[in-house]
Design a protein around this motif. Structure first.
Motif, PDB file in Angstrom:
ATOM      1  N   ALA A 143     -76.355 -33.885 -22.779  1.00 61.07           N
ATOM      2  CA  ALA A 143     -75.056 -33.625 -23.546  1.00 61.07           C
ATOM      3  C   ALA A 143     -75.210 -32.750 -24.511  1.00 61.07           C
ATOM      4  N   VAL A 144     -75.447 -31.766 -23.703  1.00 64.40           N
ATOM      5  CA  VAL A 144     -75.447 -30.396 -24.695  1.00 64.40           C
ATOM      6  C   VAL A 144     -74.546 -29.377 -25.178  1.00 64.40           C
ATOM      7  N   GLY A 145     -73.355 -30.042 -24.714  1.00 61.39           N
ATOM      8  CA  GLY A 145     -72.177 -29.507 -25.211  1.00 61.39           C
ATOM      9  C   GLY A 145     -71.892 -27.888 -24.636  1.00 61.39           C
ATOM     10  N   ALA A 146     -71.077 -27.156 -25.305  1.00 57.07           N
ATOM     11  CA  ALA A 146     -70.696 -26.093 -24.649  1.00 57.07           C
ATOM     12  C   ALA A 146     -70.977 -24.786 -25.679  1.00 57.07           C
ATOM     13  N   GLN A 147     -70.868 -23.531 -25.216  1.00 57.59           N
ATOM     14  CA  GLN A 147     -71.135 -22.399 -26.217  1.00 57.59           C
ATOM     15  C   GLN A 147     -69.508 -21.577 -26.393  1.00 57.59           C
ATOM     16  N   VAL A 148     -69.513 -20.753 -27.558  1.00 57.50           N
ATOM     17  CA  VAL A 148     -68.169 -20.099 -27.500  1.00 57.50           C
ATOM     18  C   VAL A 148     -67.937 -19.186 -26.167  1.00 57.50           C
ATOM     19  N   ASN A 149     -66.864 -18.762 -26.026  1.00 58.92           N
ATOM     20  CA  ASN A 149     -66.657 -17.984 -24.764  1.00 58.92           C
ATOM     21  C   ASN A 149     -65.829 -16.561 -25.357  1.00 58.92           C
ATOM     22  N   THR A 150     -66.522 -15.682 -25.240  1.00 60.75           N
ATOM     23  CA  THR A 150     -65.942 -14.257 -25.448  1.00 60.75           C
ATOM     24  C   THR A 150     -65.028 -13.477 -24.619  1.00 60.75           C
ATOM     25  N   PHE A 151     -65.235 -14.030 -23.192  1.00 59.76           N
ATOM     26  CA  PHE A 151     -64.560 -13.659 -22.176  1.00 59.76           C
ATOM     27  C   PHE A 151     -64.860 -12.229 -21.980  1.00 59.76           C
ATOM     28  N   ASN A 152     -66.253 -11.828 -22.382  1.00 56.48           N
ATOM     29  CA  ASN A 152     -66.863 -10.675 -22.369  1.00 56.48           C
ATOM     30  C   ASN A 152     -65.826  -9.435 -23.161  1.00 56.48           C
ATOM     31  N   THR A 153     -65.223  -9.901 -24.010  1.00 56.59           N
ATOM     32  CA  THR A 153     -64.341  -8.853 -24.753  1.00 56.59           C
ATOM     33  C   THR A 153     -65.432  -8.021 -25.559  1.00 56.59           C
ATOM     34  N   PRO A 154     -65.224  -6.577 -25.534  1.00 54.46           N
ATOM     35  CA  PRO A 154     -66.163  -5.927 -26.204  1.00 54.46           C
ATOM     36  C   PRO A 154     -66.109  -6.073 -27.986  1.00 54.46           C
ATOM     37  N   GLY A 155     -67.366  -6.107 -28.265  1.00 56.31           N
ATOM     38  CA  GLY A 155     -67.423  -6.220 -29.948  1.00 56.31           C
ATOM     39  C   GLY A 155     -67.226  -7.511 -30.390  1.00 56.31           C
ATOM     40  N   VAL A 156     -66.909  -8.605 -29.739  1.00 55.84           N
ATOM     41  CA  VAL A 156     -66.502  -9.928 -30.363  1.00 55.84           C
ATOM     42  C   VAL A 156     -67.923 -10.574 -30.772  1.00 55.84           C
ATOM     43  N   MET A 157     -68.998 -10.595 -29.873  1.00 56.50           N
ATOM     44  CA  MET A 157     -70.153 -11.201 -30.515  1.00 56.50           C
ATOM     45  C   MET A 157     -70.629 -10.302 -31.866  1.00 56.50           C
ATOM     46  N   GLU A 158     -70.407  -9.011 -31.862  1.00 54.69           N
ATOM     47  CA  GLU A 158     -70.959  -8.326 -33.151  1.00 54.69           C
ATOM     48  C   GLU A 158     -69.937  -8.517 -34.568  1.00 54.69           C
ATOM     49  N   ASN A 159     -68.841  -8.612 -34.168  1.00 57.78           N
ATOM     50  CA  ASN A 159     -68.002  -8.497 -35.148  1.00 57.78           C
ATOM     51  C   ASN A 159     -67.027  -9.519 -35.721  1.00 57.78           C
ATOM     52  N   CYS A 160     -67.278 -10.894 -34.830  1.00 58.72           N
ATOM     53  CA  CYS A 160     -66.423 -11.792 -35.096  1.00 58.72           C
ATOM     54  C   CYS A 160     -67.046 -12.990 -35.656  1.00 58.72           C
ATOM     55  N   HIS A 161     -66.316 -13.951 -36.389  1.00 63.18           N
ATOM     56  CA  HIS A 161     -67.050 -15.034 -36.840  1.00 63.18           C
ATOM     57  C   HIS A 161     -66.734 -16.454 -35.810  1.00 63.18           C
ATOM     58  N   PHE A 162     -67.490 -17.151 -35.625  1.00 64.07           N
ATOM     59  CA  PHE A 162     -66.983 -18.304 -34.790  1.00 64.07           C
ATOM     60  C   PHE A 162     -67.187 -19.830 -35.549  1.00 64.07           C
ATOM     61  N   LEU A 163     -66.587 -20.731 -35.170  1.00 68.08           N
ATOM     62  CA  LEU A 163     -66.477 -22.083 -36.015  1.00 68.08           C
ATOM     63  C   LEU A 163     -67.008 -23.128 -34.883  1.00 68.08           C
ATOM     64  N   LYS A 164     -68.502 -23.369 -34.721  1.00 68.29           N
ATOM     65  CA  LYS A 164     -68.836 -24.238 -33.723  1.00 68.29           C
ATOM     66  C   LYS A 164     -69.788 -25.023 -34.575  1.00 68.29           C
ATOM     67  N   GLU A 165     -70.803 -24.553 -35.343  1.00 71.15           N
ATOM     68  CA  GLU A 165     -71.765 -25.163 -36.142  1.00 71.15           C
ATOM     69  C   GLU A 165     -71.552 -25.067 -37.533  1.00 71.15           C
ATOM     70  N   ILE A 166     -72.365 -25.917 -38.063  1.00 79.88           N
ATOM     71  CA  ILE A 166     -72.255 -26.195 -39.695  1.00 79.88           C
ATOM     72  C   ILE A 166     -72.451 -24.554 -40.436  1.00 79.88           C
ATOM     73  N   ASP A 167     -73.521 -23.811 -39.850  1.00 75.38           N
ATOM     74  CA  ASP A 167     -73.752 -22.624 -40.405  1.00 75.38           C
ATOM     75  C   ASP A 167     -72.690 -21.637 -40.397  1.00 75.38           C
ATOM     76  N   ASP A 168     -71.862 -21.718 -38.993  1.00 73.33           N
ATOM     77  CA  ASP A 168     -70.807 -20.916 -38.972  1.00 73.33           C
ATOM     78  C   ASP A 168     -69.671 -21.373 -40.104  1.00 73.33           C
TER      79      ASP A 168
END
Ligand code: FAD
Ligand code: MG
Ligand code: MG
Ligand code: MG
Ligand code: MG
Length: 555
Positions: A143-168
């Protein structure tokens, strides 16, 4: 019926041989070991409902707390405090009569042949490598859930915020407040202030929409008082690649939300695909005419959907499920091909059987007298089993507004239908030929994961009964009382908070309503769904505090 052995009983047959050996040498029957991966909705729900002391449970998860995800958007602008929506997993397991232990680690590999998993401790990230340890299991629950999907869009990982975890959520909150402080500094041009206060949300699903609404409320209710000089420079843009936001909701809700956002000044851009993001600009392409634009931004929230975690991708490759988006299980939540591995929640998907795949066998089993035709009476005897085994049948009858299955058959038979009607296999097939069109994958929601966890715990709780009756699920051989039912999802409805104390509610039976009283329904439902009285008290007092004093903007 589909060749499935009686649920857990099958795996037990293997395990109990070992047990007998051990029992005879030590005279103490060894408890079966259940290993649970994940402490999110699926895992928490399993743990809360499990009460069979005959198991020894080991929980493995990098997170030693449960997060009430539906309230994550509320944390982003300070409506609710982060601590209020998390519950330590040790609080949950200490209250159980079952022997449950917890390890703060992530599973890095599953070895189904040797019934082992490999884990890496996540507590101290400096000393990586040494802490890989193996854990044996009799039953594994993934029951490990899933992760965010960037669809390999350049720059997403480096420049975006996500909302998945409490830290986010906490990072977003800090970033939002920092943006207003930054924009309030002297010596900035209006251009620069506008850039800083341009908030972009990518993805018009429930999370993106709720965040945009939260942010808009924050600006209207608090920013106007606290940062009056910059309030006019704020801009919120919502980018959605398809034709509408809130696609999974009723049209009426979609329309209302789009219109409300329009009036609120939230710039909803439909058919807008993000092609890349750099430190300063977000680039989009309009679907259809292909028109490209780049816009300066201050902050981007990326919420376009989910994809499988590396562990699950790797495991799917290992077991020949290749390029799927989630682990396929049968309706008893067993990973296809394994009697002792279960998967639930966002990392899994239930492979529903099609009626038409089994139609000849259904007919053969229903035709008790082997006459080659089905009488209404023969048919009536198996209706319940069919409806239970194939949930799409009930949906089909409901949508077609057919009262029951006999009517469906009569319809297929046409004018010739009488009480004494008999159907041959071809007529039977044509009557049921369209029921499978109602099959839908279950959504990746807390509601599904929660129900699946509770269902699985119930199966484990009733394991002894089921050993006595290894018949398992209905296979059109009479209806034993202790059989295991396949998992059945009950949709209880869905909310979309739209800001300004208004919420859209879509309840079962396509009952749609939108407004202020639905917001109160939302408050009461989410208060009642809290996993403990502690978090319930915290959340409710956060709400009250916000009503009286506004949001806390220190950060
Ligand atoms: P999760 O809850 O994500 O839990 C996964 C667990 O596995 C976590 O504890 C994680 O730490 C752990 N884990 C990860 N990797 C490993 C590993 N390698 N080994 C061991 N453990 C691991 N759903 C609704 O029904 N209603 C809502 O209003 C709603 N709102 C949402 C709002 C937001 C912002 C988000 C992000 C989701 C929302 N959802 C909502 C969806 C819901 O949260 C998910 O569907 C649900 O969490 C799925 O449960 P899960 O147990 O599969 O996974
Ligand atoms: Mg979980
Ligand atoms: Mg969760
Ligand atoms: Mg799922
Ligand atoms: Mg017959």
């Amino acid at each position: 019926f589909n060749g499935s052995k009686g649920h857990i009983a099958h795996a037990d047959a293997v395990a109990s041989n070992d047990d007998r050996r051990i029992a005879s040498s030590e005279q103490v029957p060894k408890k079966k070991k259940v290993v649970l991966l994940g402490t999110g909705w699926g895992g928490m729900s399993f743990l809360k409902s499990l009460n069979n002391p005959n198991y020894e449970v080991q929980v493995v998860s990098p997170r030693n707390f449960f997060v009430f995800t539906p309230l994550l958007p509320s944390v982003t602008c300070g409506k609710v405090e982060a601590r209020s929506i998390v519950e330590p997993i040790r609080n949950i397991i200490r209250k159980k009569n079952v022997n449950i232990s917890y390890s703060e680690a992530e599973c890095v590999k599953i070895d189904p042949n040797n019934k082992k998993i490999y884990c890496r401790a996540t507590i101290d990230s400096h000393s990586k490598g040494q802490e890989v340890f193996a854990v044996d299991y009799d039953y594994l629950i993934i029951a490990v859930g899933a992760q965010v999907n960037t669809f390999n869009t350049p720059g997403v990982m480096e420049n975006c915020h996500f909302l998945k975890e409490i830290d986010d959520a906490q990072k977003i909150r800090k970033n939002v407040i920092d943006s207003f402080e930054k924009a309030s500094l002297p010596n900035l041009s209006d251009e620069e202030r506008k850039k800083i206060l341009h908030f972009v949300v990518v993805g018009g699903g429930p999370t993106g929409v709720e965040f945009a609404a939260e942010l808009h409320d924050f600006v209207n209710e608090d920013v106007v008082k606290l940062y009056p000089n910059v309030q006019d420079l704020v801009k919120i843009t919502l980018l959605e690649a398809t034709d509408h936001i809130l696609n999974m909701f009723d049209k009426r809700i979609t329309n209302f939300a789009e219109q409300k956002f329009g009036r609120d000044g939230i710039d909803v851009k439909l058919g807008s695909m993000v092609t890349g993001i750099n430190e300063n600009e977000i680039s989009t392409k309009v679907r259809g005419n292909g028109e490209k634009t780049s816009t300066p931004y201050g902050m981007v929230l990326w919420s376009t959907g989910i994809g499988p975690r590396p562990l699950i991708k790797e495991f799917m490759k290992q077991i020949g499920q290749g390029n799927r988006r989630a682990l396929a299980t049968d309706e008893w939540l067993r990973v296809e091909g394994f009697g002792n591995i279960y998967a639930l929640g966002d990392c899994a998907t239930v492979n529903q059987r099609k009626v038409m795949e089994d139609i000849s066998e259904i007919f053969r089993k229903a035709d008790k007298d082997n006459s080659g035709t089905l009488t209404v009476k023969e048919f009536q005897e198996i209706i319940d089993d069919i409806c239970e085994r194939y949930p799409q049948v009930e949906l089909y009858l409901k949508n077609k507004q057919v009262r029951n299955m006999v009517d469906l058959l009569k319809e297929a038979k046409g004018d010739a239908a009488k009480e004494s009607m008999e159907l041959n296999i071809e007529e039977f097939k044509s009557a049921l030929s369209e029921v499978d069109s109602q099959m839908k994958n279950l959504p990746a929601t807390a509601q599904v994961a929660n129900q699946q966890g509770a269902y699985l715990a119930k199966c484990f709780n009733r394991m002894e009964e089921c050993e006595k009756n290894p018949e398992g699920p209905p296979r059109f051989r009479g209806t034993g009382r202790h059989r295991f039912h396949p998992f059945r999802y009950r949709h209880l409805g869905q909310f979309a908070p739209l800001g300004g104390e208004q919420t859209a509610a879509q309840l079962p039976g396509d009952w749609v309503s939108i407004g202020h009283s639905e917001q109160w329904l939302w408050y009461s439902v989410y208060a009642s769904k809290q996993v403990s009285w502690r978090t319930r008290a915290l959340v409710v007092s956060d709400w009250i505090r916000r009503f009286i004093f506004g949001r806390d903007t220190s950060g």
